[in-house]
Design an enzyme around this catalytic site. Structure first.
Site, PDB file in Angstrom:
ATOM      1  CG  LEU A  57      -1.949  -1.107   1.371  1.00 50.58           C
ATOM      2  CD1 LEU A  57      -2.691  -0.999   2.697  1.00 50.58           C
ATOM      3  CD2 LEU A  57      -2.929  -1.076   0.206  1.00 50.58           C
ATOM      4  CG  ASP A  58       0.512   4.060  -3.118  1.00 48.56           C
ATOM      5  OD1 ASP A  58       1.274   3.171  -3.501  1.00 48.56           O
ATOM      6  OD2 ASP A  58      -0.356   4.607  -3.834  1.00 48.56           O
ATOM      7  CD  GLN A  59       3.154   8.792   1.960  1.00 54.53           C
ATOM      8  OE1 GLN A  59       2.967   8.794   3.174  1.00 54.53           O
ATOM      9  NE2 GLN A  59       2.767   9.785   1.172  1.00 54.53           N
TER      10      GLN A  59
ATOM     11  CB  THR B 230      -2.863   3.654   0.703  1.00 56.53           C
ATOM     12  OG1 THR B 230      -2.809   4.363  -0.534  1.00 56.53           O
ATOM     13  CG2 THR B 230      -4.095   2.762   0.698  1.00 56.53           C
TER      14      THR B 230
END
Length: 247
Positions: free
Chosen positions: A108-110, A112
């Site tokens: 997951l993106d930072q 998200t």
């Protein structure tokens, strides 16, 4: 299995360190302090404590983490702290060697938040990550601009991203607010949700705009707060493996 080998397999350090923990009286099974490193136990189903913290013996580790914003899903993060710093040392050290510890199942993106699975079972990680298995993942999206029916239909029909001429589509999409969507995907391309929203003329809100609430039929528990983790139960694992149709 010797208790020192059980501790070693569960990530409590080298065999010498594990033997030292036992000899210093830091290890107990039930209410009994164990003083002999070579003392044998049946590992399956064993619960033991190290320095007062209780642990279950698990041959393979399966856990969920409520990923908070501002963390990277990397062992070698750049600008932000790693999600692995949220886990206790034994979870990070399981197995020893270069491949020690659990690994995130996908990323997951930072910015998200939400449900993230971790394991040291390579087959499980591959099965969950492979696009061939079409594991559904549900994202709660807050868009920068109001959402309309035309955007939802495009997301369901399919949009073309800049790295692949083949359209990608949402398995399900429903509006949950003026600028909110619940979006279900069965594949995991790089920044897929953000790029799909951009492809229909909208964008994901930068702060708090993307949250993964569900994998398979497993829903992120409401009492698992950001930054907290827990072991996956047998029922959890069955829920994760639910077919897309069942979800």
């Amino acid at each position: 299995m010797q208790i020192q080998d059980i501790l070693f397999s569960q990530g409590f350090g080298t065999r010498r360190i594990c033997a030292g923990l036992i000899q210093q009286g830091f290890v107990a099974v039930g209410h009994e302090i164990i003083a002999e490193p070579a003392m044998e136990f049946i590992a399956e189903g064993l619960r033991f404590s190290v320095q007062g913290v209780e642990w279950p013996y698990v041959e393979k580790a399966y856990l969920m983490l409520h990923k908070p914003a501002g963390h990277e899903c990397s062992q070698k993060p750049g600008m932000y702290p790693s999600i692995y710093t949220l886990l206790p040392a034994p979870i990070r050290q399981r197995g020893g060697g270069a491949a020690a510890g659990v690994q995130a199942v996908g990323r997951l993106d930072q910015d998200t938040t939400g449900l993230l699975l971790l394991s040291d079972d390579g087959k499980f990680i591959h099965r969950m990550s492979s696009p061939r298995h079409h594991v559904p993942k549900v994202y709660e999206v807050t868009a920068k601009h109001p959402v309309d029916d035309a955007q939802i239909q495009k997301l369901l029909t399919g949009v073309v991203l800049d790295d692949d001429p083949k359209p990608v589509r949402a398995a399900a999409c429903r509006q949950t607010g003026a600028s909110q969507l619940s979006l279900t995907l069965t594949e995991g391309k790089y920044h897929q949700v953000k790029r799909m929203l951009a492809a229909v003329g909208n964008r994901v809100e930068e702060v708090g705009g993307l949250h993964r609430s569900q994998i398979g039929a497993l829903v992120l528990p409401g009492d698992l707060l950001p930054g907290q983790w827990r072991w996956l139960s047998t029922d959890d694992l069955q829920a994760i493996a639910a077919s897309p149709a069942a979800v």
